[in-house]
Scaffold this motif. Sequence first.
Motif, PDB file in Angstrom:
ATOM      1  N   PRO A  86       0.836  -1.200   0.000  1.00 48.84           N
ATOM      2  CA  PRO A  86       0.000   0.000   0.000  1.00 48.84           C
ATOM      3  C   PRO A  86       0.875   1.256   0.000  1.00 48.84           C
ATOM      4  O   PRO A  86       1.988   1.257   0.533  1.00 48.84           O
ATOM      5  CB  PRO A  86      -0.787  -0.117   1.309  1.00 48.84           C
ATOM      6  N   LEU A 126       0.948   0.003  10.884  1.00 45.10           N
ATOM      7  CA  LEU A 126       0.318  -0.172   9.568  1.00 45.10           C
ATOM      8  C   LEU A 126       0.412  -1.612   9.092  1.00 45.10           C
ATOM      9  O   LEU A 126      -0.522  -2.122   8.476  1.00 45.10           O
ATOM     10  CB  LEU A 126       0.976   0.748   8.538  1.00 45.10           C
ATOM     11  N   TYR A 129      -2.249  -3.489  10.642  1.00 49.46           N
ATOM     12  CA  TYR A 129      -3.538  -3.135  10.040  1.00 49.46           C
ATOM     13  C   TYR A 129      -3.749  -3.851   8.704  1.00 49.46           C
ATOM     14  O   TYR A 129      -4.829  -4.361   8.417  1.00 49.46           O
ATOM     15  CB  TYR A 129      -3.603  -1.621   9.851  1.00 49.46           C
ATOM     16  N   TYR A 130      -2.710  -3.899   7.871  1.00 53.29           N
ATOM     17  CA  TYR A 130      -2.834  -4.465   6.528  1.00 53.29           C
ATOM     18  C   TYR A 130      -2.588  -5.975   6.476  1.00 53.29           C
ATOM     19  O   TYR A 130      -2.857  -6.603   5.449  1.00 53.29           O
ATOM     20  CB  TYR A 130      -1.853  -3.795   5.572  1.00 53.29           C
ATOM     21  N   ARG A 131      -2.060  -6.573   7.527  1.00 49.93           N
ATOM     22  CA  ARG A 131      -1.658  -7.979   7.493  1.00 49.93           C
ATOM     23  C   ARG A 131      -2.851  -8.875   7.161  1.00 49.93           C
ATOM     24  O   ARG A 131      -3.923  -8.753   7.726  1.00 49.93           O
ATOM     25  CB  ARG A 131      -1.057  -8.393   8.820  1.00 49.93           C
ATOM     26  N   ASP A 133      -4.734  -8.863   4.623  1.00 50.31           N
ATOM     27  CA  ASP A 133      -5.626  -8.277   3.619  1.00 50.31           C
ATOM     28  C   ASP A 133      -4.830  -7.791   2.410  1.00 50.31           C
ATOM     29  O   ASP A 133      -5.040  -8.254   1.298  1.00 50.31           O
ATOM     30  CB  ASP A 133      -6.405  -7.120   4.257  1.00 50.31           C
ATOM     31  N   LYS A 134      -3.906  -6.885   2.633  1.00 50.07           N
ATOM     32  CA  LYS A 134      -3.150  -6.314   1.520  1.00 50.07           C
ATOM     33  C   LYS A 134      -1.702  -6.774   1.478  1.00 50.07           C
ATOM     34  O   LYS A 134      -1.031  -6.618   0.479  1.00 50.07           O
ATOM     35  CB  LYS A 134      -3.186  -4.789   1.603  1.00 50.07           C
TER      36      LYS A 134
END
Length: 151
Positions: A86, A126, A129-131, A133-134
């Motif tokens: 991201p 972050l 947060y993204y682990r 999913d993105k």
Amino acid sequence: MHTRRRGSSSSDKPVADDPPEWSDVDADDVEARVVELADQGHSPSEIGLKLRDEGVKGTPIPDVSLATGKKVTEILDDNDASPDLPEDLRNLMERAVRLREHVEDNPQDAQNRRALQNAESKIRRLVDYYRGDKIDEEFRYSYDDAVERLE
């Protein structure tokens, strides 16, 4: 987050439901241009700026989501052209790499050592947060990995 300051106010986008009349470009042309710019290596925010400034076929696109009904990142996901990281995480990693190199050259610079700690803390938050999913479930931030990914 890491200061006692209150932040700065910024302007709001004008409320609009339809693209302006002077910007009547076909949504498929806009999506093709977005994918083309991504293939050239531009980030989603740079793509938005280029569409605003250069446009498609000479017609500026003030808001991609009004013109196409999708955000730039959604268009990239649909066309399998999305970046591996991201954009906000990538920018923080670039900042951390620059700060680490500076601190290695200037070990007495306590202010930038603190800035490096703050940047790496933000990166870890972050990543959590993204682990899954993105980014990969096993992704862990490290300086060496950041240098490798950013090259």
